[in-house]
Scaffold this active site. Structure first.
Site, mmCIF file in Angstrom:
data_model
loop_
_atom_site.group_PDB
_atom_site.id
_atom_site.type_symbol
_atom_site.label_atom_id
_atom_site.label_comp_id
_atom_site.label_asym_id
_atom_site.label_seq_id
_atom_site.Cartn_x
_atom_site.Cartn_y
_atom_site.Cartn_z
ATOM 1 N N CYS A 132 0.871 -1.006 -0.163
ATOM 2 C CA CYS A 132 -0.053 -0.068 -0.355
ATOM 3 C C CYS A 132 0.841 1.138 0.103
ATOM 4 O O CYS A 132 0.739 2.096 -0.891
ATOM 5 C CB CYS A 132 -0.943 -0.066 1.482
ATOM 6 S SG CYS A 132 0.193 -0.937 2.690
ATOM 7 N N SER A 162 -5.927 0.196 10.403
ATOM 8 C CA SER A 162 -6.413 -0.779 8.768
ATOM 9 C C SER A 162 -5.767 -1.991 7.777
ATOM 10 O O SER A 162 -5.497 -2.848 7.490
ATOM 11 C CB SER A 162 -7.397 -0.319 8.442
ATOM 12 O OG SER A 162 -6.843 0.794 7.109
ATOM 13 N N GLY A 163 -4.778 -1.050 8.022
ATOM 14 C CA GLY A 163 -3.482 -2.132 7.015
ATOM 15 C C GLY A 163 -3.210 -3.077 7.595
ATOM 16 O O GLY A 163 -2.561 -4.213 6.841
ATOM 17 N N ARG A 239 3.768 3.376 12.758
ATOM 18 C CA ARG A 239 2.183 2.946 12.523
ATOM 19 C C ARG A 239 2.006 4.211 13.183
ATOM 20 O O ARG A 239 1.845 4.466 14.154
ATOM 21 C CB ARG A 239 1.980 1.557 12.810
ATOM 22 C CG ARG A 239 0.605 1.022 13.563
ATOM 23 C CD ARG A 239 0.287 0.434 11.793
ATOM 24 N NE ARG A 239 0.627 -0.571 11.586
ATOM 25 C CZ ARG A 239 0.261 -0.658 9.828
ATOM 26 N NH1 ARG A 239 -0.562 -0.391 8.792
ATOM 27 N NH2 ARG A 239 1.076 -2.119 10.192
ATOM 28 N N HIS A 246 -3.407 5.988 4.487
ATOM 29 C CA HIS A 246 -1.357 6.047 4.886
ATOM 30 C C HIS A 246 -1.025 7.736 4.733
ATOM 31 O O HIS A 246 -1.578 8.214 3.253
ATOM 32 C CB HIS A 246 -0.949 4.722 4.243
ATOM 33 C CG HIS A 246 -1.093 3.428 4.260
ATOM 34 N ND1 HIS A 246 -2.260 3.205 5.727
ATOM 35 C CD2 HIS A 246 -0.780 2.912 4.098
ATOM 36 C CE1 HIS A 246 -1.912 2.147 6.175
ATOM 37 N NE2 HIS A 246 -0.841 1.772 4.970
ATOM 38 N N ASN A 320 -5.553 3.497 2.141
ATOM 39 C CA ASN A 320 -4.452 2.291 2.025
ATOM 40 C C ASN A 320 -5.400 0.975 1.542
ATOM 41 O O ASN A 320 -5.219 0.213 1.118
ATOM 42 C CB ASN A 320 -3.711 1.757 3.221
ATOM 43 C CG ASN A 320 -4.917 2.276 4.673
ATOM 44 O OD1 ASN A 320 -5.792 2.963 4.596
ATOM 45 N ND2 ASN A 320 -5.042 1.075 5.633
#
Ligand code: A2P
Length: 341
Positions: A132, A162-163, A239, A246, A320
Site C-alpha cells: 500500500c 486498517s493495513g 504506524r 496512509h 490504504n
C-alpha cells in the site's frame, strides 16, 4: 464489453476483501459467478454484491477451476499455499500479499505506472499487487519521474491500522475507548506497543540492515515497478493511530531541477492524482477526512527543498485499503479482462 467472468475473492470477510466486494459492485465489474472464500468459520455467511446474495465458502475445499480470476487478500501464508493451486487450475490470481512480489516472473503492477507489465502474467498466472505505501508513493512520483528523473527518495510513512486488518482496527478502538474511560487495563496484541494515542516506528519484521521489511518493500518494489535498479529509496515506516488512510512525507532528489509550480502543473494532470495544495489553514489532504473512500491519491504541501537545489517535498495521502489494496487489484483485473482474457 459483454463477456462476464467467474471471480473468487479469497479473504472475502476481511478488511480488504469487503472493500473488494464493494468496489466490484461500484465499478460494475462484469461478474458471472462470484465465489466469496474465507476460513471454515465464515463458511455459510451470506454477502450481497451486484444485487445478488452469495454464500461464503471454505477456501480449503474450493475448486479453483470454477473461476477465471482470483482476488487474494487473506495473508501471505494463504497465498503461498493456494495461489499456485488456483493458477494451475487456470484461475489468474491477483495477489495482495507480499509473497510473490519479488519473483522475477511475476508482474508487480500499479495501473497508473506500469500497466504494460500485466502482459507477463502468462508466466505463472499470478500478478502481484504492491504494498500500500509503495502504490500511493509511485502514483504521485511517476509523473515527476517521467518529467525530470528521480535519483533518490526519502520517505517517512504515517500508516493507518486498517493495513493490519480488522483485528488491528478493533485493537485501536478498544484501547482508545478504555483509556478515555480511565481504564488502563488494555490489550496489546496486534502491535508490540500500545497504538492508541501513540506512534510506533516499526512495521513488519526487522531486517539485518536495521530497516524493517515494510521499509525494504518500498525499496524493492519501487525499483521493480520503475524498472530502475539505480533509484535510491530511504524509507522509515511508522504506524499511527489512524483508522483509514496512509500519509507520507516524501523528499525527492531529481535528476533535473523542477520547481514546485512545474510539479504542481504536472501532478494536476496526472491520472489517479488529486492535487490539494492551498497554502492556508486546512489547504492540504489528511487521511481520514480527505482520502478515505476516495479512489485518488492526494498530493499536498508541494514545495522546493530549501536545503538542496534539486530537492522537492510532497505530502501524499491515500486510502490504504482502497487504492492501497482493493481498488488497485480491481484496476489490474479490469485491464486483464479488457486486454488479455
Ligand atoms: P475469516 O473471516 O473466516 O477468518 P483481515 O485482513 O481483515 O484480518 O482478514 C483476513 C481474511 O483472510 C478474512 O477474510 C479471513 O477469513 C481470511 N482468512 C484468514 N485465515 C484464513 C484461512 N486459514 N483460510 C481461509 N481464509 C482465511
Amino acid at each position: 464489453m459483454s463477456k462476464k467472468f467467474d471471480v473468487c475473492v479469497v479473504g472475502a470477510t476481511g478488511a480488504v476483501g469487503e472493500t473488494i466486494l464493494s468496489i466490484l459492485e461500484q465499478r460494475n465489474f462484469p461478474i458471472n459467478n462470484l465465489y466469496p472464500l474465507a476460513s471454515a468459520n465464515s463458511a455459510g455467511k451470506k454477502i450481497m454484491c451486484q444485487g445478488k446474495q452469495w454464500t461464503v465458502q471454505d477456501l480449503a475445499s474450493f475448486d479453483f477451476s470454477q473461476a477465471q480470476i482470483g482476488l487474494f487478500s487473506a495473508g501471505g501464508s494463504i497465498s503461498k499455499k493456494y495461489a499456485p493451486i488456483a493458477a494451475e487450475a487456470g484461475c489468474v490470481v491477483i495477489d495482495n500479499t507480499a509473497h510473490f512480489r519479488r519473483d522475477k516472473d511475476i508482474p508487480l503492477v500499479v495501473p497508473e505506472v506500469n500497466p504494460h507489465a500485466i502482459a507477463g502474467y502468462t508466466q505463472r498466472n499470478i500478478i502481484a499487487n504492491p504494498n500500500c505505501s509503495t502504490i500511493q508513493m509511485l502514483v504521485a512520483l511517476k509523473p515527476i519521474y517521467d518529467a525530470v528523473g528521480i535519483e533518490r527518495i526519502n520517505v517517512a510513512t504515517y500508516q493507518a491500522v486498517s493495513g493490519s486488518g480488522k483485528e488491528a482496527i478493533t485493537e485501536l478502538t478498544d484501547q482508545s475507548a478504555k483509556l478515555l474511560g480511565g481504564n488502563t487495563d488494555i490489550n496489546v496484541e496486534v502491535y508490540p506497543k500500545q497504538i492508541a494515542f501513540n506512534v510506533i516506528p516499526h512495521i513488519d519484521v526487522f531486517q539485518e540492515n536495521g530497516y524493517t521489511k515494510e521499509e525494504m518493500k518500498m525499496v524493492w518494489e519501487t525499483q521493480k515497478i520503475f524498472e530502475d535498479d539505480n533509484i535510491l529509496v530511504n524509507p522509515t515506516a511508522v504506524r499511527v493511530p489512524v483508522l483509514y488512510g496512509h500519509s507520507e512525507a516524501i523528499n525527492i532528489e531529481t535528476k533535473k531541477k523542477i520547481t514546485a509550480t512545474e510539479a504542481t502543473e504536472i501532478l494536476s494532470k496526472a491520472s489517479g492524482v488529486t492535487v490539494l495544495d492551498i497554502r492556508e489553514d486546512g489547504g492540504y489532504a489528511t487521511p481520514f477526512t480527505d482520502a478515505m473512500n476516495h479512489d485518488d491519491t492526494f498530493v499536498s504541501r508541494i514545495r522546493e527543498d530549501i536545503s538542496y537545489e534539486k530537492g522537492l517535498n510532497l505530502w501524499v495521502v491515500s486510502d490504504n485499503i482502497r487504492k492501497g489494496a482493493a481498488l488497485n487489484t480491481i484496476q489490474i483485473a479490469e485491464i486483464l479482462i479488457e486486454e488479455y482474457l
